[in-house]
Design a protein around this motif. Structure first.
Motif, PDB file in Angstrom:
ATOM      1  N   TRP A 115     -17.020  57.612 -20.232  1.00  0.00           N
ATOM      2  CA  TRP A 115     -16.738  58.938 -19.656  1.00  0.00           C
ATOM      3  C   TRP A 115     -15.645  58.844 -18.596  1.00  0.00           C
ATOM      4  O   TRP A 115     -14.702  59.637 -18.581  1.00  0.00           O
ATOM      5  CB  TRP A 115     -18.024  59.486 -19.054  1.00  0.00           C
ATOM      6  CG  TRP A 115     -17.846  60.727 -18.234  1.00  0.00           C
ATOM      7  CD1 TRP A 115     -17.604  61.988 -18.678  1.00  0.00           C
ATOM      8  CD2 TRP A 115     -17.875  60.810 -16.801  1.00  0.00           C
ATOM      9  NE1 TRP A 115     -17.488  62.856 -17.617  1.00  0.00           N
ATOM     10  CE2 TRP A 115     -17.644  62.165 -16.452  1.00  0.00           C
ATOM     11  CE3 TRP A 115     -18.086  59.874 -15.788  1.00  0.00           C
ATOM     12  CZ2 TRP A 115     -17.628  62.592 -15.139  1.00  0.00           C
ATOM     13  CZ3 TRP A 115     -18.060  60.309 -14.463  1.00  0.00           C
ATOM     14  CH2 TRP A 115     -17.828  61.648 -14.150  1.00  0.00           C
ATOM     15  N   ARG A 116     -15.750  57.838 -17.711  1.00  0.00           N
ATOM     16  CA  ARG A 116     -14.749  57.683 -16.661  1.00  0.00           C
ATOM     17  C   ARG A 116     -13.393  57.312 -17.256  1.00  0.00           C
ATOM     18  O   ARG A 116     -12.340  57.795 -16.817  1.00  0.00           O
ATOM     19  CB  ARG A 116     -15.192  56.610 -15.664  1.00  0.00           C
ATOM     20  CG  ARG A 116     -14.260  56.473 -14.456  1.00  0.00           C
ATOM     21  CD  ARG A 116     -14.810  55.491 -13.450  1.00  0.00           C
ATOM     22  NE  ARG A 116     -14.904  54.148 -14.007  1.00  0.00           N
ATOM     23  CZ  ARG A 116     -15.387  53.119 -13.306  1.00  0.00           C
ATOM     24  NH1 ARG A 116     -15.846  53.292 -12.078  1.00  0.00           N
ATOM     25  NH2 ARG A 116     -15.430  51.921 -13.864  1.00  0.00           N
ATOM     26  N   ARG A 159      -9.849  59.386 -16.866  1.00  0.00           N
ATOM     27  CA  ARG A 159      -8.604  58.786 -16.387  1.00  0.00           C
ATOM     28  C   ARG A 159      -7.489  58.905 -17.423  1.00  0.00           C
ATOM     29  O   ARG A 159      -6.351  59.218 -17.079  1.00  0.00           O
ATOM     30  CB  ARG A 159      -8.856  57.308 -16.050  1.00  0.00           C
ATOM     31  CG  ARG A 159      -9.613  57.119 -14.750  1.00  0.00           C
ATOM     32  CD  ARG A 159      -9.864  55.659 -14.436  1.00  0.00           C
ATOM     33  NE  ARG A 159     -10.377  55.490 -13.085  1.00  0.00           N
ATOM     34  CZ  ARG A 159     -10.770  54.332 -12.560  1.00  0.00           C
ATOM     35  NH1 ARG A 159     -10.692  53.226 -13.290  1.00  0.00           N
ATOM     36  NH2 ARG A 159     -11.219  54.270 -11.326  1.00  0.00           N
ATOM     37  N   ARG A 160      -7.822  58.672 -18.673  1.00  0.00           N
ATOM     38  CA  ARG A 160      -6.808  58.783 -19.721  1.00  0.00           C
ATOM     39  C   ARG A 160      -6.245  60.202 -19.771  1.00  0.00           C
ATOM     40  O   ARG A 160      -5.028  60.395 -19.883  1.00  0.00           O
ATOM     41  CB  ARG A 160      -7.407  58.400 -21.072  1.00  0.00           C
ATOM     42  CG  ARG A 160      -6.371  58.406 -22.208  1.00  0.00           C
ATOM     43  CD  ARG A 160      -6.968  57.968 -23.520  1.00  0.00           C
ATOM     44  NE  ARG A 160      -8.043  58.841 -23.947  1.00  0.00           N
ATOM     45  CZ  ARG A 160      -9.324  58.490 -24.019  1.00  0.00           C
ATOM     46  NH1 ARG A 160      -9.691  57.265 -23.703  1.00  0.00           N
ATOM     47  NH2 ARG A 160     -10.247  59.346 -24.415  1.00  0.00           N
ATOM     48  N   GLU A 169      -1.831  63.873 -18.690  1.00  0.00           N
ATOM     49  CA  GLU A 169      -1.371  65.154 -18.142  1.00  0.00           C
ATOM     50  C   GLU A 169      -0.209  64.936 -17.177  1.00  0.00           C
ATOM     51  O   GLU A 169       0.777  65.694 -17.208  1.00  0.00           O
ATOM     52  CB  GLU A 169      -2.528  65.851 -17.430  1.00  0.00           C
ATOM     53  CG  GLU A 169      -2.172  67.182 -16.796  1.00  0.00           C
ATOM     54  CD  GLU A 169      -1.755  68.250 -17.799  1.00  0.00           C
ATOM     55  OE1 GLU A 169      -1.174  69.269 -17.380  1.00  0.00           O
ATOM     56  OE2 GLU A 169      -2.017  68.064 -19.013  1.00  0.00           O
ATOM     57  N   LEU A 170      -0.298  63.932 -16.336  1.00  0.00           N
ATOM     58  CA  LEU A 170       0.792  63.669 -15.393  1.00  0.00           C
ATOM     59  C   LEU A 170       2.088  63.333 -16.127  1.00  0.00           C
ATOM     60  O   LEU A 170       3.163  63.828 -15.776  1.00  0.00           O
ATOM     61  CB  LEU A 170       0.407  62.526 -14.453  1.00  0.00           C
ATOM     62  CG  LEU A 170       1.475  62.148 -13.416  1.00  0.00           C
ATOM     63  CD1 LEU A 170       1.754  63.327 -12.487  1.00  0.00           C
ATOM     64  CD2 LEU A 170       1.034  60.934 -12.610  1.00  0.00           C
ATOM     65  N   LEU A 171       1.996  62.511 -17.155  1.00  0.00           N
ATOM     66  CA  LEU A 171       3.192  62.149 -17.920  1.00  0.00           C
ATOM     67  C   LEU A 171       3.798  63.361 -18.612  1.00  0.00           C
ATOM     68  O   LEU A 171       5.024  63.529 -18.639  1.00  0.00           O
ATOM     69  CB  LEU A 171       2.840  61.075 -18.946  1.00  0.00           C
ATOM     70  CG  LEU A 171       2.574  59.672 -18.380  1.00  0.00           C
ATOM     71  CD1 LEU A 171       1.963  58.779 -19.454  1.00  0.00           C
ATOM     72  CD2 LEU A 171       3.860  59.056 -17.841  1.00  0.00           C
ATOM     73  N   ALA A 227       0.861  50.707 -15.198  1.00  0.00           N
ATOM     74  CA  ALA A 227      -0.317  50.758 -14.334  1.00  0.00           C
ATOM     75  C   ALA A 227      -1.463  51.508 -15.010  1.00  0.00           C
ATOM     76  O   ALA A 227      -2.632  51.103 -14.915  1.00  0.00           O
ATOM     77  CB  ALA A 227       0.037  51.428 -13.006  1.00  0.00           C
ATOM     78  N   ALA A 228      -1.132  52.596 -15.692  1.00  0.00           N
ATOM     79  CA  ALA A 228      -2.165  53.370 -16.379  1.00  0.00           C
ATOM     80  C   ALA A 228      -2.791  52.565 -17.511  1.00  0.00           C
ATOM     81  O   ALA A 228      -4.020  52.552 -17.681  1.00  0.00           O
ATOM     82  CB  ALA A 228      -1.559  54.667 -16.925  1.00  0.00           C
ATOM     83  N   GLN A 229      -1.966  51.873 -18.285  1.00  0.00           N
ATOM     84  CA  GLN A 229      -2.498  51.070 -19.388  1.00  0.00           C
ATOM     85  C   GLN A 229      -3.364  49.939 -18.867  1.00  0.00           C
ATOM     86  O   GLN A 229      -4.411  49.620 -19.443  1.00  0.00           O
ATOM     87  CB  GLN A 229      -1.344  50.506 -20.212  1.00  0.00           C
ATOM     88  CG  GLN A 229      -1.800  49.837 -21.511  1.00  0.00           C
ATOM     89  CD  GLN A 229      -2.512  50.804 -22.428  1.00  0.00           C
ATOM     90  OE1 GLN A 229      -1.965  51.826 -22.824  1.00  0.00           O
ATOM     91  NE2 GLN A 229      -3.767  50.498 -22.762  1.00  0.00           N
TER      92      GLN A 229
END
Length: 292
Positions: free
Chosen positions: A70-71, A75-76, A81-83, A277-279
Motif C-alpha cells: 500500500w505504501r 509513493r509510486r 504525478e510529480l513527473l 531516487a524514486a526508483q
C-alpha cells in the motif's frame, strides 16, 4: 475345626488380601492413565500454541506485506504525478515563447498569450502540490530530489515567462510606434536609446562591473548617460510607462537573462536524478516486502 471351617477361613483370608491388592492395582492404573492424559493434554496444548503462533506469524506477514504494498503504491503514484506535472510545466513554458516573431505577435494580439500564461500558473500550482505529496510520502532522498526538480522547473519556467513579458512589452512599443507620430515624439528616440543601452551592456560590461557603475551613478559614464536619457524620454510618454520600464530593465539585465540551454540542461539533470531516487525508493520497498 473341621475341613469345611478351615476352607471358609482360607477363602475369607484370600478375599481379605485380594481386595486391597485390587484397589492398589486400580490406583496404579488410574495414576498411569492420568499421567498419560496429562502428557497428551500438554502435547495438545503445545501443538495448539505452535499452530496459533504459525497462524499469527502468517497474519502478521500478510498484514506487513499489505502495508508495504500500500505504501509503495502511494509513493509510486506520488512520484508519477510529480513527473507528469513537471512535464506539463515544461510544455506550458515553451508555448509562451515558441514560434516566429509573427506567430508571437499573433499570440499576443489574440489574447492567446494571456491564456497560456494563466495555464502555466495553474500548472505551477499543481507542481507545488505534487511536490508536497512526495515530501510527505518520502523517503528523504526522494523528497530532496523532488525539491531540486521543482526548483529546476521554476527556473526553466521563469526564463520563458520573462522572455514572454519582454516580447509583450516590445510589441506594445512597436504597435504604438506604427502610426505617424508628431515630430519630436519621444517614443522613437526611447526605443533607439534602449537598444543602444542593451548593446553597450553586452559589448562593454561584465555583470559586477555594470552593477558597480549603476550604483556609483557617475552621470558621465556611458551606461548612465543612456540610462538617464531613457528615463527622461519615458517620463514624457506615461501611457507607455509599463512596457517602457520592462524594456529598459531588460536592456540592463541582459547579462542576467537565463540561457535556454542551461535551464534546459538543469531541468534534464534534475529529472534524471529524481527518477533514480524514486526508483531506488520503490526497489527498497519491494525488498522490504519480500523479507516479511
Amino acid at each position: 475345626m473341621d475341613l469345611q471351617g478351615i476352607g471358609a477361613l482360607a477363602a475369607a483370608a484370600v478375599a481379605a488380601v485380594s481386595i486391597p491388592a485390587a484397589l492398589l492395582v486400580g490406583r496404579w492404573q488410574m495414576r498411569a492413565a492420568m499421567r498419560t492424559a496429562e502428557e497428551a493434554g500438554r502435547a495438545g496444548i503445545a501443538q495448539a500454541e505452535a499452530t496459533y503462533r504459525a497462524a499469527l506469524d502468517a497474519v502478521r506477514a500478510d498484514a506487513g506485506n499489505a502495508y508495504v504494498q500500500w505504501r509503495r503504491s502511494l509513493r509510486r503514484d506520488a512520484y508519477s504525478e510529480l513527473l507528469l506535472v513537471a512535464h506539463r510545466v515544461r510544455t506550458a513554458a515553451l508555448l509562451l515563447t515558441s514560434g516566429t516573431p509573427d506567430e508571437s505577435r499573433a499570440r499576443i494580439e489574440s489574447g492567446t498569450l494571456a491564456t497560456q500564461r494563466k495555464s502555466l500558473g495553474e500548472t505551477e500550482d499543481s507542481l507545488t502540490a505534487a511536490w508536497l505529496v512526495v515530501t510527505l510520502e518520502g523517503p528523504r532522498q526522494a523528497a530532496a530530489a523532488a525539491g531540486d526538480l521543482v526548483a529546476a522547473c521554476q527556473s526553466f519556467s521563469k526564463s520563458h515567462k520573462n522572455d514572454a513579458i519582454v516580447e509583450e512589452a516590445q510589441h506594445s512599443l512597436q504597435l504604438a510606434n506604427q502610426p505617424v507620430l508628431a515630430p519630436g515624439h519621444p517614443l522613437p528616440e526611447f526605443i533607439t536609446t534602449v537598444e543602444e543601452l542593451r548593446q553597450l551592456v553586452i559589448e562593454s560590461y561584465g555583470h559586477e562591473e555594470l552593477m558597480r557603475e549603476i550604483v556609483r551613478a557617475d552621470q558621465n559614464s556611458p551606461v548612465n548617460v543612456l540610462r538617464h536619457r531613457a528615463y527622461q524620454l519615458l517620463d514624457q510618454i506615461p501611457d507607455l510607462r509599463g512596457p517602457g520600464l520592462v524594456m529598459l530593465t531588460h536592456s540592463l539585465m541582459t547579462l542576467d537573462v537565463d540561457d535556454y540551454e542551461e535551464t534546459t540542461s538543469q531541468l534534464n539533470r534534475a529529472q534524471s536524478a529524481f527518477l533514480a531516487a524514486a526508483q531506488s525508493a520503490l526497489d527498497a520497498e519491494a525488498g522490504t516486502q519480500s523479507h516479511w
